[in-house]
Write an enzyme that holds these catalytic residues in place. Structure first.
Site, short mmCIF file in Angstrom:
data_model
loop_
_atom_site.label_atom_id
_atom_site.label_comp_id
_atom_site.label_asym_id
_atom_site.label_seq_id
_atom_site.Cartn_x
_atom_site.Cartn_y
_atom_site.Cartn_z
N LYS A 86 42.89 30.12 39.00
CA LYS A 86 43.79 30.77 39.96
C LYS A 86 45.26 30.61 39.57
CE LYS A 86 41.97 32.79 42.29
NZ LYS A 86 41.25 34.06 41.94
N HIS A 139 39.12 27.86 30.95
CA HIS A 139 39.67 26.91 31.93
C HIS A 139 39.49 25.47 31.44
CE1 HIS A 139 40.35 30.03 34.80
NE2 HIS A 139 39.11 30.19 35.17
N SER A 164 45.11 29.77 46.85
CA SER A 164 44.34 30.83 46.20
C SER A 164 42.90 30.38 45.94
CB SER A 164 45.01 31.23 44.89
OG SER A 164 44.37 32.34 44.31
#
Length: 286
Positions: free
Chosen positions: A47, A102, A132
């Site tokens: 995010k 990630h 988020s």
């Protein structure tokens, strides 16, 4: 009421969603993946602008031609290396490859350091990431969630959160900040002046685009363009993966939304933990 019981797995003391990842896919990404000199890695904590960079990089490498972003899904254009389909997507993909991850720094492909490959790390205000991620966890069926935002803030600040937590993720990747093959972008700065940042990315990648091509990259990677693009807005993903009854993938695309969610007490707790965890890191968020 939301059903929030999701299954996670631990890999080298890092929690990741199970099903989306396997021990085999993570181990392949970390130890077996063969980095090429012209690979470009799009690295984020979740995010932080991941899909945005997928779109921008796709458009830069098509020299501003929007055809690829309108005809191929973002996860096919710039696949996640650590996910279960990463090997199939990437192993025989022609160069130059755009690769998304990630992964924390210590689990990044070991072969990267032996090449001239480029890595772009996008940072974002962690309070906005928290907000988020809270809404994302409501629709993502592989994400652990909390109905109460106060509970989610505590979860975000704990050691149980995904990918080793934002603080460790940041500190790990910032050890690369002086490398010539590493570029740090700011989500907030990109919102303020996307065109300037596209030019910065092009210069880093050695891509020479004329003004019309740069304008096209900016136009087709805007929040509204991506939100209305079925190749980028995840509307094609089955409901058992993204439950759109609880929201949409593209929500607001703004900075500062934490001010609409955090109570003074939550702000105080967050700031206290931030200052303790990041006391040796010289970085600020607008």
């Amino acid at each position: 009421m939301l059903e929030c019981e999701r299954h996670y797995m631990d890999f080298e003391d890092v929690r990741v969603p199970q099903g989306v990842h396997t021990k085999e896919s993570l181990n392949w990404a970390w130890k077996e993946f063969e980095t090429r000199d012209d690979d470009v890695f799009n690295i984020t904590y979740p995010k932080s602008g991941t899909t945005w960079l997928q779109e921008i990089l796709s458009l830069i490498y098509s020299n501003g031609d929007p055809t690829p972003v309108k005809t191929a899904f973002s996860w096919d254009r710039a696949p996640w290396i650590e996910q279960h389909g990463g090997r199939v997507h990437l192993e025989n993909k022609p160069s130059p490859r755009l690769i998304t991850t990630h992964l924390p720094f210590h689990l990044f492909p070991q072969s990267f350091s032996k090449t001239k490959a480029k890595a772009i790390y996008t940072i974002r205000n962690p309070k906005d990431i928290c907000v988020s991620l809270y809404y994302f966890s409501k629709i993502a069926q592989f994400m652990e969630c909390r109905e109460d935002f106060q509970d989610f803030v505590s979860y975000f600040l704990s050691k149980d959160v995904i990918f080793g937590g934002w603080f460790e993720h940041m500190k790990g990747w910032l050890t690369m900040k002086d490398s010539p093959n590493f570029l740090i972008l700011s989500y907030e700065d990109m919102l303020k002046d996307l065109r300037r940042n596209v030019v910065k990315i092009c210069k880093f990648l050695g891509k020479e685009l004329d003004d019309a091509a740069i304008d096209s990259v900016v136009q087709h990677s805007s929040f509204q363009a991506m939100k209305s693009n079925p190749m980028s807005n995840y509307s094609a993903v089955p409901n058992d993966i993204f439950n759109t009854e609880h929201g949409t993938f593209h929500r607001k695309g703004i900075a500062g939304d934490h001010k609409n969610h955090f109570t003074p007490a939550q702000e105080e707790e967050f700031e206290r933990i931030y200052k303790d965890c990041m006391k040796d890191i010289n970085i600020s968020f607008t």
